[in-house]
Design an enzyme around this catalytic site. Sequence first.
Site, PDB file in Angstrom:
ATOM      1  N   ASN A 146       0.824  -1.212   0.000  1.00 10.65           N
ATOM      2  CA  ASN A 146       0.000   0.000   0.000  1.00 10.65           C
ATOM      3  C   ASN A 146       0.858   1.263   0.000  1.00 10.65           C
ATOM      4  O   ASN A 146       0.461   2.293  -0.525  1.00 10.65           O
ATOM      5  CB  ASN A 146      -0.917   0.014   1.227  1.00 10.65           C
ATOM      6  CG  ASN A 146      -2.080  -0.946   1.076  1.00 10.65           C
ATOM      7  OD1 ASN A 146      -2.637  -1.069   0.003  1.00 10.65           O
ATOM      8  ND2 ASN A 146      -2.425  -1.624   2.153  1.00 10.65           N
ATOM      9  N   ASN A 206      -3.458  -6.592  -4.568  1.00 15.40           N
ATOM     10  CA  ASN A 206      -2.374  -7.378  -3.952  1.00 15.40           C
ATOM     11  C   ASN A 206      -1.737  -8.361  -4.940  1.00 15.40           C
ATOM     12  O   ASN A 206      -0.524  -8.576  -4.919  1.00 15.40           O
ATOM     13  CB  ASN A 206      -2.883  -8.166  -2.741  1.00 15.40           C
ATOM     14  CG  ASN A 206      -3.174  -7.276  -1.549  1.00 15.40           C
ATOM     15  OD1 ASN A 206      -2.639  -6.168  -1.456  1.00 15.40           O
ATOM     16  ND2 ASN A 206      -4.015  -7.751  -0.646  1.00 15.40           N
TER      17      ASN A 206
HETATM   18  C1  BDR Z   1      -6.182  -4.850  -0.924  1.00 17.39           C
HETATM   19  O1  BDR Z   1      -5.357  -3.778  -1.386  1.00 17.39           O
HETATM   20  C2  BDR Z   1      -5.049  -2.907  -0.335  1.00 17.39           C
HETATM   21  O2  BDR Z   1      -5.359  -1.591  -0.689  1.00 17.39           O
HETATM   22  C3  BDR Z   1      -5.835  -3.347   0.868  1.00 17.39           C
HETATM   23  O3  BDR Z   1      -5.037  -3.222   2.043  1.00 17.39           O
HETATM   24  C4  BDR Z   1      -6.185  -4.786   0.578  1.00 17.39           C
HETATM   25  O4  BDR Z   1      -5.198  -5.667   1.075  1.00 17.39           O
HETATM   26  C5  BDR Z   1      -7.547  -4.727  -1.568  1.00 17.39           C
HETATM   27  O5  BDR Z   1      -7.458  -4.858  -2.965  1.00 17.39           O
HETATM   28 CA    CA Z   2      -3.491  -4.960   2.613  1.00 16.60          CA
END
Ligand code: BDR
Ligand code: CA
Length: 308
Positions: free
Chosen positions: A39, A165
């Site tokens: 993130n 992710n």
């Molecule tokens: C995922 O991406 C991140 O922004 C969040 O923490 C979560 O793990 C959602 O797509």
């Molecule tokens: Ca996350």
Amino acid sequence: MKRKVIFDCDPGHDDAIALLMAFASTRLDILAVTVTGGNQTLAKTLNNAKRVLSFAGVECLIAAGCDKPLFRELEVAPEVHGDSGLDGPVLPESNLPVDDRHAVEVMRDLLDQATEPITLVATGPLTNVGLLLSTYPHVKSKIDLIAIMGGSVVGGNWTPGAEFNIMVDPEAAHIVFHSGIHIAMAGLDVTHRAMVTKQDTERIRSLNKKVPVMVAELLDFFALFHHTMGFDATPLHDPVTIAYLIDPSIITTKEYYVDIDVDGEFTLGATVADQLGSMNQPANTTVMLDIDREKFVDMIVDLVNTYE
Ligand code: BDR
Ligand code: CA
């Protein structure tokens, strides 16, 4: 008996809430928090993990892992989580110690020493977990499950076909899904049903204690991005992994073979679930599809209410 867990994350508002839930649960024993870039940069996600745990009075083994994906440059998400990766609440700096070892070495050592199976939870890009499994494949026999937030059967949130992710480090995800270890996948199919409303946030704030108020402030900020995306409530992605480990009865699942697209022009980072069974592969993933939203929110409220 408590389930032993290594929690790999990239906090992140929803990671932070998932961490607080995990440490509050009497069903889980969190052996370590390992951090990856995702993130935000690794320096920021590590700082965020420390600040959240300090604020909540949690002491735990913390280790820093990879600062970029295995073969790609890191893509961060300031539009979702702000410049700090955890914008919103004012969280003091933390002096919690960070282990000298790389996160992957910490995971390996814990697994080598383990006398009972360990569950890996991963709520960020799968870089640390992929590196662990490819560098030290002997530890696989000690891992009973990898519970991830990532992917989806249908559609993405970062590209039309991919969830953040998995998209950030598709090669690491490919290693994980081909590891032979069973995966529990909280993808967008379920997390877009794990909605937290403004009323739910006010319920948490009204607990009127330091940590629940901080959680409400996290939810306030996390809601801003989702409102701009047209959501009238906030999908609370990462906590679904923890909810599944605590009480799988509130989540509807199906077993599928899931593979990762690592070279698609339009589908890079997609989690391809073989719903037809046409790939003739044994199921490697418990795919979460729906959740009892009310019970999910009750669980969050009960767990954050255990803090001061
Ligand atoms: C995922 O991406 C991140 O922004 C969040 O923490 C979560 O793990 C959602 O797509
Ligand atoms: Ca996350």
